[in-house]
Design a protein around this motif. Structure first.
Motif, mmCIF file in Angstrom:
data_model
loop_
_atom_site.group_PDB
_atom_site.id
_atom_site.type_symbol
_atom_site.label_atom_id
_atom_site.label_comp_id
_atom_site.label_asym_id
_atom_site.label_seq_id
_atom_site.Cartn_x
_atom_site.Cartn_y
_atom_site.Cartn_z
ATOM 1 N N ALA A 283 0.828 -1.208 0.000
ATOM 2 C CA ALA A 283 0.000 0.000 0.000
ATOM 3 C C ALA A 283 0.863 1.259 0.000
ATOM 4 C CB ALA A 283 -0.932 -0.008 1.208
ATOM 5 N N PHE A 284 1.908 1.283 0.815
ATOM 6 C CA PHE A 284 2.698 2.532 0.825
ATOM 7 C C PHE A 284 3.573 2.657 -0.417
ATOM 8 C CE2 PHE A 284 6.006 0.502 3.785
ATOM 9 C CZ PHE A 284 7.068 0.617 2.904
ATOM 10 N N LEU A 285 4.001 1.496 -0.959
ATOM 11 C CA LEU A 285 4.797 1.592 -2.203
ATOM 12 C C LEU A 285 3.983 2.246 -3.313
ATOM 13 C CD1 LEU A 285 6.740 -1.792 -2.461
ATOM 14 C CD2 LEU A 285 7.697 0.501 -2.154
ATOM 15 N N ALA A 286 2.699 1.899 -3.346
ATOM 16 C CA ALA A 286 1.842 2.435 -4.391
ATOM 17 C C ALA A 286 1.761 3.964 -4.317
ATOM 18 C CB ALA A 286 0.434 1.827 -4.268
ATOM 19 N N ARG A 287 1.973 4.490 -3.121
ATOM 20 C CA ARG A 287 1.925 5.957 -2.977
ATOM 21 C C ARG A 287 3.192 6.628 -3.541
ATOM 22 N NH1 ARG A 287 -0.181 4.848 2.257
ATOM 23 N NH2 ARG A 287 1.721 5.459 3.340
ATOM 24 N N TYR A 288 4.287 5.861 -3.663
ATOM 25 C CA TYR A 288 5.540 6.473 -4.102
ATOM 26 C C TYR A 288 5.875 6.215 -5.566
ATOM 27 C CZ TYR A 288 6.592 7.463 0.764
ATOM 28 O OH TYR A 288 6.555 7.967 2.035
ATOM 29 N N VAL A 289 5.358 5.104 -6.121
ATOM 30 C CA VAL A 289 5.807 4.766 -7.489
ATOM 31 C C VAL A 289 4.655 4.794 -8.475
ATOM 32 C CG1 VAL A 289 7.809 3.437 -6.765
ATOM 33 C CG2 VAL A 289 5.615 2.284 -6.989
#
Ligand code: UTP
Length: 289
Positions: A283-289
């Motif tokens: 979930a947090f990766l999706a916010r960065y990439v």
């Protein structure tokens, strides 16, 4: 009959300059991937291959590496009192059998070969594994175990190998190969950190080895190699032709945790394997990439 593989040497005396300032007082091998230090992954991988005796080659400021595998009475007592059983189990995963872990000093980091030579009394006349803990492996079967199986078949030296981009050959020990079935390659020559245009192949040595004890005498010539260091690769090269020597493409993935990008990638890959973390990390990766 082959001598069984029961010993492992883990050199941890390097300066870890690529991780300064983190490594000013803390050993690189104590850096955690998720929640476990690199050194513990390496010890667990060796154990999974039936290794029973371990030797850390340490240097100044590296005592925490040995302490990590000692008992922590006070902490254990407190966790028991507070009924923190999960934390207690994690603490106990660092336990070692009495007398199974020793350490020797490499006072000056003169090179990987020299570090291995410092463990000569531990090695004696036995075959031994070497694990460089900053190469972290994510695999179903321990890489040391995979190498040990090839050692059992061939009775000689076996190193883990991986294809690298040609422009990176000057970072690795590179193989000159003979017979090659796509998994196991016969080694005809080894050269440390060749220039891309001079490299005999792009098959490089990764930080896992099973070596015969005769390599120690070859290191003891103390010839300086690439970078002015006493190189393990040069000593291994002198065994070729005298003993079987093979490279094994191990199954699984290796992360170069001595390098910042490799270390960060390992964090993500290992976190995504953890049921307690995978969802949050995705979930947090999706916010960065
Ligand atoms: P590296 O080439 O990664 O060197 O060593 P390093 O000093 O750890 O890190 P950088 O390049 O300065 O950032 C590969 C392995 O060999 C050990 C290191 O501890 C590491 O596990 N080593 C290297 C020694 O034990 N002694 C040495 O003299 C050199």
């Amino acid at each position: 009959m082959r001598k069984p593989l029961k010993k492992a040497v883990l050199p941890v005396a390097g300066l870890g300059t690529r991780f300064l300032p983190a490594t000013k007082v803390l050993a690189k091998e104590m850096l955690p991937v998720v929640d476990k230090p690199l050194i513990q992954y390496a010890i667990e991988e060796a154990r999974a291959a039936g290794i029973e005796q371990f030797c850390l080659v340490t240097g100044r400021g590296k005592t925490a590496l040995v302490e990590h595998f000692d008992l922590a009475y006070e902490l254990e007592h407190t966790l028991k009192e507070r009924a923190k059983t999960d934390a207690l189990d994690l603490l106990r995963s660092t336990a070692m059998a009495p007398g199974s872990l020793m350490s020797v000093r490499q006072q000056v980091p003169l090179g990987l070969g020299h570090a291995i030579w410092c463990a000569r009394a531990f090695v004696g006349d036995d075959p031994f594994a070497i694990l460089l803990p900053d190469d972290l492996v994510l695999a179903d079967v321990s890489w040391v175990k995979q190498l040990a199986e090839v050692y059992a078949e061939t009775g000689g030296n076996v190193v883990a190998v991986e294809e690298v981009p040609r422009e990176h050959t000057n970072r690795y020990g590179i193989l000159k190969t003979g017979k090659d079935d796509g998994r196991v390659a016969e080694v005809l020559g080894l050269v440390e950190k060749p220039k891309p245009e001079e490299a005999p192949s792009t098959l490089s040595i990764i930080g896992r080895y099973v070596l015969m004890p005769e390599v120690i005498a070859e290191i003891a010539r103390f010839e300086k190699g690439a970078g002015g260091e006493i190189q393990l690769t040069d000593a291994m090269a002198r065994l070729i032709g005298r003993q079987p020597f093979h490279g094994l493409r191990c199954q699984g993935r290796r992360f170069d945790c001595g390098d910042k990008a490799g270390f960060l990638e390992a964090q993500i890959a290992f976190a995504l394997k953890r049921p307690d973390l995978a969802g949050k990390v995705r979930a947090f990766l999706a916010r960065y990439v």
